[in-house]
Design a protein around this motif. Structure first.
Motif, PDB file in Angstrom:
ATOM      1  N   ARG A   1       1.531 -41.135   0.845  1.00 19.80           N
ATOM      2  CA  ARG A   1       0.167 -39.796   0.920  1.00 19.80           C
ATOM      3  C   ARG A   1       0.279 -38.908   1.889  1.00 19.80           C
ATOM      4  NH1 ARG A   1      -3.348 -41.735   5.312  1.00 19.80           N
ATOM      5  NH2 ARG A   1      -5.566 -40.443   4.984  1.00 19.80           N
ATOM      6  N   GLN A   2       1.048 -39.084   2.883  1.00 23.50           N
ATOM      7  CA  GLN A   2       2.004 -38.024   3.033  1.00 23.50           C
ATOM      8  C   GLN A   2       2.097 -36.325   3.001  1.00 23.50           C
ATOM      9  OE1 GLN A   2       4.115 -39.187   6.282  1.00 23.50           O
ATOM     10  NE2 GLN A   2       2.456 -39.634   8.370  1.00 23.50           N
ATOM     11  N   ARG A   3       2.286 -36.823   1.723  1.00 24.71           N
ATOM     12  CA  ARG A   3       3.293 -36.179   0.719  1.00 24.71           C
ATOM     13  C   ARG A   3       2.047 -34.635   0.781  1.00 24.71           C
ATOM     14  NH1 ARG A   3       5.779 -38.187  -3.852  1.00 24.71           N
ATOM     15  NH2 ARG A   3       6.009 -36.007  -4.656  1.00 24.71           N
ATOM     16  N   LEU A   4       0.790 -35.431   0.240  1.00 26.66           N
ATOM     17  CA  LEU A   4      -0.803 -34.078   0.377  1.00 26.66           C
ATOM     18  C   LEU A   4      -0.331 -32.974   1.411  1.00 26.66           C
ATOM     19  CD1 LEU A   4      -3.455 -36.943   0.074  1.00 26.66           C
ATOM     20  CD2 LEU A   4      -2.567 -35.224  -1.976  1.00 26.66           C
ATOM     21  N   LEU A   5      -0.135 -32.961   2.363  1.00 34.76           N
ATOM     22  CA  LEU A   5       0.541 -31.947   3.610  1.00 34.76           C
ATOM     23  C   LEU A   5       1.204 -30.896   2.780  1.00 34.76           C
ATOM     24  CD1 LEU A   5       0.583 -33.316   6.345  1.00 34.76           C
ATOM     25  CD2 LEU A   5      -1.415 -32.352   5.958  1.00 34.76           C
ATOM     26  N   TRP A   6       1.707 -31.175   2.088  1.00 32.70           N
ATOM     27  CA  TRP A   6       2.254 -30.224   1.299  1.00 32.70           C
ATOM     28  C   TRP A   6       2.877 -29.603  -0.091  1.00 32.70           C
ATOM     29  CZ3 TRP A   6       4.458 -33.278   5.323  1.00 32.70           C
ATOM     30  CH2 TRP A   6       4.516 -33.108   6.317  1.00 32.70           C
ATOM     31  N   ASP A   7       2.570 -30.305  -0.647  1.00 32.79           N
ATOM     32  CA  ASP A   7       2.569 -30.749  -2.426  1.00 32.79           C
ATOM     33  C   ASP A   7       0.622 -29.991  -2.369  1.00 32.79           C
ATOM     34  OD1 ASP A   7       4.456 -32.390  -2.522  1.00 32.79           O
ATOM     35  OD2 ASP A   7       3.147 -33.787  -3.196  1.00 32.79           O
ATOM     36  N   ARG A   8      -0.045 -30.213  -1.531  1.00 33.08           N
ATOM     37  CA  ARG A   8      -1.206 -29.734  -2.314  1.00 33.08           C
ATOM     38  C   ARG A   8      -1.512 -28.532  -1.459  1.00 33.08           C
ATOM     39  NH1 ARG A   8      -4.434 -31.061  -5.388  1.00 33.08           N
ATOM     40  NH2 ARG A   8      -6.773 -30.357  -4.310  1.00 33.08           N
ATOM     41  N   PRO A   9      -0.916 -27.079  -1.300  1.00 32.69           N
ATOM     42  CA  PRO A   9      -0.399 -26.145  -0.106  1.00 32.69           C
ATOM     43  C   PRO A   9      -2.321 -25.180  -0.033  1.00 32.69           C
ATOM     44  CG  PRO A   9       0.306 -25.461  -1.881  1.00 32.69           C
ATOM     45  CD  PRO A   9       0.670 -26.937  -2.324  1.00 32.69           C
ATOM     46  N   ASN A  10      -3.004 -24.903  -1.170  1.00 34.41           N
ATOM     47  CA  ASN A  10      -4.298 -24.925  -1.356  1.00 34.41           C
ATOM     48  C   ASN A  10      -5.327 -25.355  -0.787  1.00 34.41           C
ATOM     49  OD1 ASN A  10      -2.338 -23.547  -4.260  1.00 34.41           O
ATOM     50  ND2 ASN A  10      -3.111 -22.367  -2.844  1.00 34.41           N
ATOM     51  N   THR A  11      -5.190 -26.571  -0.233  1.00 38.78           N
ATOM     52  CA  THR A  11      -5.579 -27.714   0.664  1.00 38.78           C
ATOM     53  C   THR A  11      -6.283 -26.969   2.349  1.00 38.78           C
ATOM     54  OG1 THR A  11      -6.144 -28.648  -1.289  1.00 38.78           O
ATOM     55  CG2 THR A  11      -6.920 -30.008   1.129  1.00 38.78           C
TER      56      THR A  11
ATOM     57  N   GLY B   1       5.365 -29.011  14.046  1.00 36.35           N
ATOM     58  CA  GLY B   1       6.140 -28.619  12.645  1.00 36.35           C
ATOM     59  C   GLY B   1       5.305 -28.822  12.225  1.00 36.35           C
ATOM     60  N   VAL B   2       3.787 -29.472  11.510  1.00 30.85           N
ATOM     61  CA  VAL B   2       3.543 -29.753  10.667  1.00 30.85           C
ATOM     62  C   VAL B   2       1.964 -28.450  10.499  1.00 30.85           C
ATOM     63  CG1 VAL B   2       1.282 -31.113   9.563  1.00 30.85           C
ATOM     64  CG2 VAL B   2       3.638 -31.853   9.287  1.00 30.85           C
ATOM     65  N   ALA B   3       1.933 -28.452  12.318  1.00 25.95           N
ATOM     66  CA  ALA B   3       0.484 -26.769  12.540  1.00 25.95           C
ATOM     67  C   ALA B   3       1.490 -25.853  12.303  1.00 25.95           C
ATOM     68  CB  ALA B   3       0.539 -27.258  13.964  1.00 25.95           C
ATOM     69  N   GLU B   4       2.247 -25.375  11.722  1.00 21.95           N
ATOM     70  CA  GLU B   4       3.009 -24.072  11.570  1.00 21.95           C
ATOM     71  C   GLU B   4       2.762 -23.916   9.819  1.00 21.95           C
ATOM     72  OE1 GLU B   4       7.483 -25.064  11.914  1.00 21.95           O
ATOM     73  OE2 GLU B   4       6.896 -24.508  14.716  1.00 21.95           O
ATOM     74  N   GLN B   5       1.950 -24.681   9.410  1.00 20.92           N
ATOM     75  CA  GLN B   5       1.755 -23.897   7.652  1.00 20.92           C
ATOM     76  C   GLN B   5       0.719 -23.498   7.709  1.00 20.92           C
ATOM     77  OE1 GLN B   5       3.428 -28.155   6.312  1.00 20.92           O
ATOM     78  NE2 GLN B   5       2.176 -28.165   5.705  1.00 20.92           N
ATOM     79  N   ARG B   6       0.431 -23.050   7.358  1.00 15.09           N
ATOM     80  CA  ARG B   6      -1.157 -21.978   6.747  1.00 15.09           C
ATOM     81  C   ARG B   6      -2.323 -22.700   6.571  1.00 15.09           C
ATOM     82  NH1 ARG B   6       3.247 -18.831   4.177  1.00 15.09           N
ATOM     83  NH2 ARG B   6       2.281 -18.958   2.198  1.00 15.09           N
ATOM     84  N   ASN B   7      -2.315 -23.563   5.985  1.00 12.93           N
ATOM     85  CA  ASN B   7      -2.553 -24.190   5.775  1.00 12.93           C
ATOM     86  C   ASN B   7      -3.848 -25.506   6.550  1.00 12.93           C
ATOM     87  OD1 ASN B   7      -0.644 -25.655   4.593  1.00 12.93           O
ATOM     88  ND2 ASN B   7      -1.769 -26.976   3.297  1.00 12.93           N
ATOM     89  N   VAL B   8      -2.630 -25.736   7.453  1.00 16.95           N
ATOM     90  CA  VAL B   8      -3.110 -26.586   8.203  1.00 16.95           C
ATOM     91  C   VAL B   8      -3.473 -26.235  10.182  1.00 16.95           C
ATOM     92  CG1 VAL B   8      -1.762 -28.606   9.442  1.00 16.95           C
ATOM     93  CG2 VAL B   8      -1.473 -28.469   7.540  1.00 16.95           C
ATOM     94  N   GLU B   9      -4.481 -26.455  10.158  1.00 16.21           N
ATOM     95  CA  GLU B   9      -4.949 -26.310  11.858  1.00 16.21           C
ATOM     96  C   GLU B   9      -4.733 -27.767  12.508  1.00 16.21           C
ATOM     97  OE1 GLU B   9      -9.170 -24.195  11.319  1.00 16.21           O
ATOM     98  OE2 GLU B   9      -8.110 -22.316  10.487  1.00 16.21           O
TER      99      GLU B   9
END
Length: 280
Positions: A154-164, A194-202
């Motif tokens: 399930r955690q792969r969603l954070l990387w597999d769905r960059p437009n979410t 580390g996750v917080a560095e992604q553009r699609n994650v706040e």
């Protein structure tokens, strides 16, 4: 779960999905055509007869290794391999959580507020295993592995769905608890940063010293589908509540929006987590 734990502690085995039952029937057909009993097939493959029976009944998600061994032993002609590609990966998910998990796969926005445990999407393996291994009633080793496999998938969603667009509101005390010990907490904070560095994650932290805020009634999740429909999910000790009523969702959206203004800004949240990490 609370979203923090729910996708996790489900029943000991998953409720059969259509794809699992279909694969099980195909496997049984090849086994019977090869004139193997379940015990004989299990012996040739290096698995228990109970495991083979569970797969045939659609109660177990077969691993890639299991599928490959079955192909070789039963001369599956590639059919088993192809059938396995359509399996619904829901093993280890609580039955009440599966509808929400399906919607997560197509969400364009996903909002999570958690005050009990770090949300499943943000957990490290060490943190998650601490939860699983202290679950009551106790889980067996195979159940713990199934829970972690489901969560990691399930955690792969954070990387597999960059437009979410993902938004997480986390209470500061979730990290102060030091679940699993200092080393586990260090790893957890490093992972969240580390996750917080992604553009699609706040990721925002609700400070410990906050006299009141709009989420005191408990955790919540909100998501928006590609068709711009909104759904919500709340979870308690032994079950979850899936919400589709627009009026109820409107209330939760109002509360979540207020909480975003009451929590620390993004940069300040990162700074607080870094200071907490340094203090460990």
């Amino acid at each position: 779960m609370a979203e923090a734990s729910s996708d996790y502690y489900g029943t000991s085995e998953p409720e059969p999905s259509d794809s699992l039952k279909t694969f099980g029937a195909v496997l049984q057909g090849f086994r019977e055509n090869a004139r193997f009993t379940q015990e004989a097939l299990a012996g040739n493959m290096g698995y228990s007869a109970h495991f083979v029976a569970s797969v045939e009944q659609g109660r177990r998600l077969p691993s890639k290794e299991f599928v490959e061994r079955a192909e070789q032993v039963l001369d599956g002609l590639g059919v088993l391999r192809k059938a396995a590609k359509h399996l619904a990966r829901k093993q280890g998910l609580a039955s009440w959580f599966r509808q929400w998990a399906d919607l997560e796969q197509q969400a364009i926005s996903l909002y999570t507020y958690e005050c009990r445990l770090v949300p499943g999407l943000l957990q490290t393996e060490a943190y998650a295993r601490t939860l699983f291994e202290n679950q009551l009633p106790p889980l067996g080793d195979d159940q713990v592995e199934a829970q972690w496999t489901a969560r990691a998938e399930r955690q792969r969603l954070l990387w597999d769905r960059p437009n979410t667009a993902y938004s997480f509101l986390l209470e500061e005390h979730l990290f102060l608890r030091r679940m699993g010990g200092v080393e586990v907490t260090r790893g957890l904070i490093d992972h969240v940063l580390g996750v917080a560095e992604q553009r699609n994650v706040e990721i925002q932290v609700m400070p410990l010293v906050r006299e009141t805020h709009a989420g005191l009634d408990g955790p919540m999740q909100l998501l928006e589908t590609a068709g711009n429909q909104w759904f919500a999910y709340n979870e308690g000790q032994r079950g979850g509540q899936f919400i589709s009523d627009p009026k109820e969702i409107s209330v939760l959206q109002m509360r979540y929006a207020r909480m975003r203004s009451q929590a620390l800004p993004l940069e300040d949240s990162v700074g607080l987590l870094q200071r907490m990490r340094g203090a460990l």
